[in-house]
Design an enzyme around this catalytic site. Structure first.
Site: not given
Length: 522
Positions: A238, A272
């Site tokens: 990720e 994020c």
């Protein structure tokens, strides 16, 4: 901060030294792996309900030590205690409960229906097998919540875990280690190491873990993927986002503005999956902007001493420098500083005021890269298809959102956005929903965590095929071969798939003549 062979933790809001922790040596990593390999088989053989009870004990520890953990996260990362509870501790507690209750469903054997009646005697099922020892490398922005779900799922699936938390947030890392140690896990099933990020990933891949889960930057993710390729070690990555928010002309502007502030500015924008780019239909652009500016200017930033603070500090000096560079470059290129929250007084901490930029375009890094700070860049669009095109004009695709009262139309727009998660009239919070998968398109990563898809990443599927006619001497197509075998097999194909009935009947006759060989020994 890494100094020599120890890591120094510093409160980014005050500059206070919080603690010092020794770094793990490569030899110690090798020893951890050996202990993990020895402990994992017995752990995997335990009934799932016993592993689930251990994870529920971790949940209970979170509940009983909530205030201490919120304080630790706040001081180590810089976010407020309320933020720590809302985005780390509450999601972690829900995740522990959810995965403990649903793990049985995720790993249950799944029978496969025969693909053809011709081979209906082959009964198949899929079982989910733990990888063995998984390595988890997690970042500093959500130092408890991000690794927590991955560790919980990995343990429930029957793996042993080696966890590496960011050097910048070792106080949280050691608190998290205590959470799992307090659950009474067998020795070796859960290990914790402290090394700088790249070194930790290399060390775990060098000693031979079975799978690596990494959350961090695109650059480091690519390095680790290259390293993993040498041994074909699977990775789940990720790697961040530059997420877009689309505001339709019929949007509830008060909710949209509140959502932009929440998803773009909480944790000082160090999310994020947070809002960074906002595309607003021109019909509502000015009212949206005016309301956004008013709310941003009212935000309170500072040191959290009495819960009366909305935004805390940026976690690292390096990240603060990146935020400044992106904003300064945008302003130099023609952007306008539309609104900014007050800067906290009497502090030397790593603070950057919440900022709204207008007159931005896609030539600016603030629109093309992940700023990872309390900065919202707002652009007007003539229609929502233009907004979709701009949202997709990125090599990242983690999350996005659409804001509209017309849910059907919003869903159609959401399906056009190239991102792993798109929410309607909300943003960012899906990471806290244990049932929803988390991961992105393009360079935002590979694989998924959370939910059934994330749990599946913690196992590898094994197919077992059981032949109900295993007592017969041979299958139709086994040796020895001859013209009759060829004609019989070709007849099977005709019998099943020929377009003309006559050819099907002829094929069936040839196939039946071959059938007795299944029962002959010679």
């Amino acid at each position: 901060m890494n100094q020599g062979h120890e890591t120094v933790c510093i409160n980014p809001a005050t500059g206070e030294t919080l603690g010092r922790w020794p770094q793990t040596s490569p030899d110690e990593v090798q020893e951890m792996l050996c202990h993990a390999r020895a402990a994992q088989p017995a752990w995997a053989e335990l009934p799932l309900r016993q592993r689930a009870k251990a994870i529920l004990r971790v949940r209970n520890y979170l509940v009983e030590h909530l205030d201490h953990l919120a304080e630790t996260i706040s001081r180590d990362n810089g976010k407020t205690r309320t933020d720590a509870v809302a985005t780390e501790l509450l999601p972690a507690a829900m995740a522990a409960d959810y995965y403990a209750r649903h793990a049985g469903r995720f790993v249950r054997r799944r029978r496969l229906r025969p693909g053809s009646w011709l081979l209906a005697n082959k009964r198949s099922y899929i079982r989910q097998v733990p990888w063995g020892v998984v390595g988890i490398v997690s970042p500093w922005n959500y130092p408890l919540a991000i690794p927590f779900s991955e560790v919980a799922m990995a343990l429930l699936a029957g793996n042993a875990v080696v966890l590496k938390v960011a050097s910048e947030t070792q106080m949280v890392g050691h608190a998290l280690k205590q959470c799992f140690r307090d659950a009474g896990l067998p020795d070796g099933v859960f290990s914790y190491l402290n090394m700088p990020g790249r070194l930790a990933g290399d060390a775990l891949l060098t000693v031979g873990i079975d799978k690596l889960f990494f959350t961090g930057s695109v650059a480091v993710g690519k390095e680790l993927m290259g390293k993993a390729a040498q041994t074909l070690t699977p990775v789940c990555l990720e790697l961040g986002g530059n997420d877009a928010m689309l505001v339709c002309p019929d949007a509830n502007l008060h909710r949209a503005v509140a959502g932009a502030i929440w998803a773009g500015l909480q944790n000082c924008g160090q999310s994020c999956g947070g809002v960074e780019r906002i595309y607003v239909h021109r019909d509502v652009y000015q009212p949206f902007l005016d309301l956004l500016g008013e709310k941003v200017c009212a935000l309170r930033m500072g040191i959290d001493t009495d819960y009366q603070v909305d935004l805390g500090a940026v976690t690292t000096r390096r990240q603060l420098d990146t935020i400044r560079q992106h904003v300064d470059e945008a302003l130099a290129a023609g952007a306008t500083l539309f609104a900014q929250s007050p800067y906290p007084e009497n502090t030397q901490g790593l603070f950057y005021p919440a900022t709204v930029l207008t007159d931005v375009d896609h030539s600016m890094r603030v629109m093309r890269e992940e700023t990872f700070g309390p900065v919202l860049a707002v652009m007007p669009v003539d229609d929502m298809q233009q907004a979709v095109r701009l949202a997709n004009d990125s090599d990242l695709g983690l999350t996005g959102s659409v804001w509209s009262r017309n849910r059907r139309m919003a869903c159609r727009l959401a399906e056009q956005i190239q991102a792993g998660v798109v929410t309607i009239n909300d943003h960012l919070m899906s990471h806290g929903l244990p049932e929803t998968p988390w991961g992105g398109f393009k360079q935002s990563g590979i694989g998924r965590t959370h939910g059934a898809l994330g749990f599946a990443e913690m196992t590898q599927p094994q197919c077992i095929v059981d032949d109900l006619l295993g007592g017969t001497p041979r299958n139709l197509w086994w040796h020895p071969h001859g013209p009759g075998v060829y004609r019989g097999l070709a007849g099977l194909i005709d019998m099943l798939y020929a377009r003309k009935l006559g050819r099907r009947l002829q094929g069936a006759a040839r196939a039946m003549r071959m059938l007795p060989r299944v029962f002959r020994r010679g």
